[in-house]
Design an enzyme around this catalytic site. Structure first.
Site, short mmCIF file in Angstrom:
data_model
loop_
_atom_site.label_atom_id
_atom_site.label_comp_id
_atom_site.label_asym_id
_atom_site.label_seq_id
_atom_site.Cartn_x
_atom_site.Cartn_y
_atom_site.Cartn_z
N CYS A 178 0.78 -1.30 0.03
CA CYS A 178 0.15 0.08 0.09
C CYS A 178 0.64 1.41 -0.03
CB CYS A 178 -0.96 -0.12 1.38
SG CYS A 178 -0.05 -0.78 2.74
N HIS A 189 -2.17 7.55 3.83
CA HIS A 189 -1.33 6.40 3.88
C HIS A 189 0.17 7.01 3.62
CE1 HIS A 189 -1.51 1.80 4.49
NE2 HIS A 189 -1.58 2.46 5.40
#
Length: 485
Positions: free
Chosen positions: A39, A102
């Protein structure tokens, strides 16, 4: 989401009519890659146009270790990196991120400090619930301030999989597009939904509607949302002036499959690995009246290309003071011109493999350790797909005799070419030259994912005082982060 999760890529349930229609009206990329098999680094690469080893989204705590941004991470996207929204501002764009950021959750890493004008979403993944003593629940932000926390104010029912988040993210997208159209303002929308990441969720009207179980419900809701966004652009009369691209940040997490993970089609292994299943992604480009309908491209593409392509669309040049790894895909999409370029498969600080044309050379192989695989939790990144000498459980170096696969004849990386063959010699000679060139010019960034500290978790995010949701942080105790795989 994995390469094999869409009907147009052969998923047998055929439950993604909107994405399949998007492909029919636009261009399908069959050989499109993320820049990392998980990710955070892939998102950093998307927004900077640079490999994670350049932009700092990697770790040196261990060799070839995957690292990301859990809420105890100290690092994040460095100020020295130029993000796509920062550059688009120069051309008058209004930029919004919806969903998962993120790239670091501490104040200096906030997306509104890095070019975005608006944000509705979260800095971390929707893991939880937590007890607020050992660790806090993850905050959800509107712009600068938190507006609640997952599981407390934004419910996710882990028993049923019900959560309304994708619907909230869809409405945010439709409202933002309407607002920009009304003000005649050019816009960049980064719609970073995460319903297909374990714990997988879907809203009530989609629960139980898929042949594939809860994961399929989540995919169906994402598909429906994409359809509504494209229809909205058409109804507002701006579809022919709006470029849309759909892709994923890494391959399907087979460790969570089949209930909480998807399909990587014919490819080997999944998320966390540098085999095809970990890094080859579904990818669709859509721009009516510009991209010819029904196109299928074999261009080797990367999420980093979206950086360069977006700048090109906005009439901007990429920064000249740093190495940019993305290429402009407009000639591919508009004129069908192919660009010869390699794909570099990194895992942490190691170049594991390189693809040139249809050949892929593995310089290192590793799935995960025997300890993880057998003894501790039975973690398996390649369930049912063990290939002797390829999906190894120890880090195996092949620098002097790379394992070579022809991905046209063998997309599943099951049949290494014979070291003695002329075909092997020719392909490896070419790829070795590309590797030498790449390594000679590589200046690694300062690693951002080395240090963890419980004190930097989301105890008291901006805005917590208005909601009475500030929590007391423990004493600072920085440690090296542990990255087992």
């Amino acid at each position: 989401m994995g390469w094999g999760d869409l009907g147009v890529f052969g998923e047998p349930s055929k439950e993604t009519p909107n994405l399949d229609q998007m492909a029919a009206e636009g261009m399908l990329f069959l050989d499109f890659y993320t820049a990392s098999p998980l990710c955070s680094p892939s998102r950093a690469a998307l927004l900077t146009g640079r490999l994670p080893v350049r932009n700092g989204f990697y770790t040196t705590n261990g060799h070839a270790r995957n690292a990301y941004t859990p809420q105890d991470i100290v690092g994040g996207i460095p100020d020295s990196e130029l993000l796509l929204p920062e550059l688009l501002k120069k051309a008058g764009y209004t930029n919004k991120i919806i969903g998962k950021w993120h790239l670091g959750h501490r104040p200096q890493f906030h997306p509104l400090r890095h070019g975005f004008d608006e944000w509705f979403g979260s800095p971390n993944c929707h893991f939880g619930p937590y007890d607020s003593r050992e660790r806090p629940n993850i905050p959800v932000y509107r712009d600068w301030d938190m507006v609640g926390r997952y599981y407390e104010d934004f419910k996710i029912d882990l028993k049923t999989g019900e959560a309304n988040l994708t619907q909230l993210y869809l409405q945010e997208a439709l409202d933002f597009i309407s607002k920009q159209q009304a003000s005649q303002q050019p816009f960049f929308l980064y719609w970073a939904i995460d319903a297909t990441h374990a714990p997988v969720y879907a809203s009530k009207q989609f629960l139980g509607t898929s042949q594939r179980g809860l994961y399929g419900d989540a995919v169906r809701e994402i598909d429906d949302s994409v359809g509504k966004i494209l229809k909205h652009l058409q109804q507002l009369g701006i579809s022919e002036n709006t470029f849309v691209f759909f892709t994923s940040d890494n391959g399907a997490a087979l460790i969570s499959a089949p209930k909480q993970g998807g399909s990587n089609g014919p490819f080997l292994c999944g998320k966390q690995t540098t085999f095809e299943g970990g890094m080859r992604e579904p990818a669709i480009a859509w721009w009516p009246s510009h991209i010819p309908a029904g196109g299928v491209s074999h261009q080797l593409g990367s999420v980093m290309d979206l950086f360069s392509t977006s700048l090109s669309l906005a009439g901007l040049q990429p920064p000249s003071d740093r190495q940019i790894d993305g290429i402009d895909l407009l000639p591919v999409m508009l004129q069908g011109k192919l660009t010869d370029r390699p794909i570099f498969y990194y895992r942490g600080n190691e170049l594991m493999a390189v693809r040139a044309g249809l050949y892929k050379a593995h310089y290192w192989t590793w799935s995960n350790s025997w300890e993880e695989h057998n003894k501790v939790m039975g973690i398996d990144f390649c369930p049912g797909q063990s290939v002797a000498g390829v999906t190894t459980h120890t880090q195996e170096e092949h620098t002097y005799l790379p394992l070579l696969f022809h991905l046209g004849r063998d997309p599943g990386e099951k049949y290494p070419l014979s070291f003695a063959s002329d075909e092997y010699q020719r392909a490896v000679e070419r790829i070795s030259g590309l590797v030498q060139q790449h390594k000679a010019s590589l200046v690694p960034g300062q690693p951002q994912l080395n240090v963890c500290d419980q004190a930097v978790m989301n105890w008291s995010p901006p805005g917590c005082e208005k909601l009475g949701k500030c929590l007391k942080a423990p004493e600072s105790d920085p440690k090296k982060c542990s990255w087992p795989h």
